[in-house]
Design an enzyme around this catalytic site. Sequence first.
Site, mmCIF file in Angstrom:
data_model
loop_
_atom_site.group_PDB
_atom_site.id
_atom_site.type_symbol
_atom_site.label_atom_id
_atom_site.label_comp_id
_atom_site.label_asym_id
_atom_site.label_seq_id
_atom_site.Cartn_x
_atom_site.Cartn_y
_atom_site.Cartn_z
ATOM 1 N N LYS A 110 40.114 52.313 46.413
ATOM 2 C CA LYS A 110 39.256 51.751 45.043
ATOM 3 C C LYS A 110 37.283 52.100 44.812
ATOM 4 O O LYS A 110 37.017 52.085 46.097
ATOM 5 C CB LYS A 110 39.219 50.056 45.324
ATOM 6 C CG LYS A 110 39.006 48.841 44.436
ATOM 7 C CD LYS A 110 39.835 47.342 44.911
ATOM 8 C CE LYS A 110 39.657 46.858 43.758
ATOM 9 N NZ LYS A 110 39.489 45.313 44.419
HETATM 10 C C1 E4P Z 1 40.179 42.987 41.832
HETATM 11 O O1 E4P Z 1 40.897 44.062 42.159
HETATM 12 C C2 E4P Z 1 39.789 42.063 41.890
HETATM 13 O O2 E4P Z 1 39.755 42.340 43.434
HETATM 14 C C3 E4P Z 1 39.804 40.724 40.868
HETATM 15 O O3 E4P Z 1 40.596 40.528 40.520
HETATM 16 C C4 E4P Z 1 38.523 40.293 40.980
HETATM 17 O O4 E4P Z 1 38.688 38.927 40.723
HETATM 18 P P1 E4P Z 1 37.684 37.680 40.345
HETATM 19 O O5 E4P Z 1 36.562 37.864 39.172
HETATM 20 O O6 E4P Z 1 38.017 36.748 40.429
HETATM 21 O O7 E4P Z 1 36.937 37.992 41.982
#
Ligand code: E4P
Length: 217
Positions: free
Chosen positions: A83
């Site tokens: 990522k």
């Molecule tokens: C995605 O890969 C992120 O880890 C996640 O969906 C972020 O979510 P949040 O905005 O609720 O922290």
Amino acid sequence: MKFFVDTADVDAIRELHDLGMVDGVTTNPSLILKSGRDILEVTKEICSFVEGPVSAEVVALQADEMIAEGRRLAGIAPNIAVKVPLTWDGLKACKVLAGEGKMVNVTLCFSVSQALLAAKAGATFISPFIGRLDDINIEGTDLIADIRQVYDNYSFDTQILAASIRTINHAARCALIGADVMTAPPSVIKAMAGHVLTDKGLEQFMKDWAKTGQKIV
Ligand code: E4P
């Protein structure tokens, strides 16, 4: 639509995995913090039973350092998706890591323009954050629909991974729009089973059944 679980909580992933609800997992530095675990150790444990892509996020900000971290993370297991953030350096890292045959998830996407760049840099997944757009009064699911249209216009292979899913309506909208994947916390996936009329109907059935005086087993 594939279901990824957005957590580094191994027990929660296992419970959903046993029900066939886990096509992959996403983590981020905040989720690693929440787990209280070492990133390499917990990611390895998740990959030991999850067959689909498991996203592990780099924390460097410069492309060359992101690439080094990405290679280290990808070495954990063959199903790691590295990522990287949607910055110019993140796109450079995406291009190199994707060129090496690694899955890359480009995260923190908040616009169609960003999604277009990620696709051109060879991203396997683009992660638009719905909930965080809603937080600033912008309709997050509209972004998913717009990216769907643009990717379809040009037949990009990059998969839309709808992220920052906070409600069951987010999940349903993403499925209607045609997001390839959604990643949601275990609590949201479990909440998808609920409906007030299911509860009401079940309550009535239980009352009526008790009146019959019968037993099935
Ligand atoms: C995605 O890969 C992120 O880890 C996640 O969906 C972020 O979510 P949040 O905005 O609720 O922290």
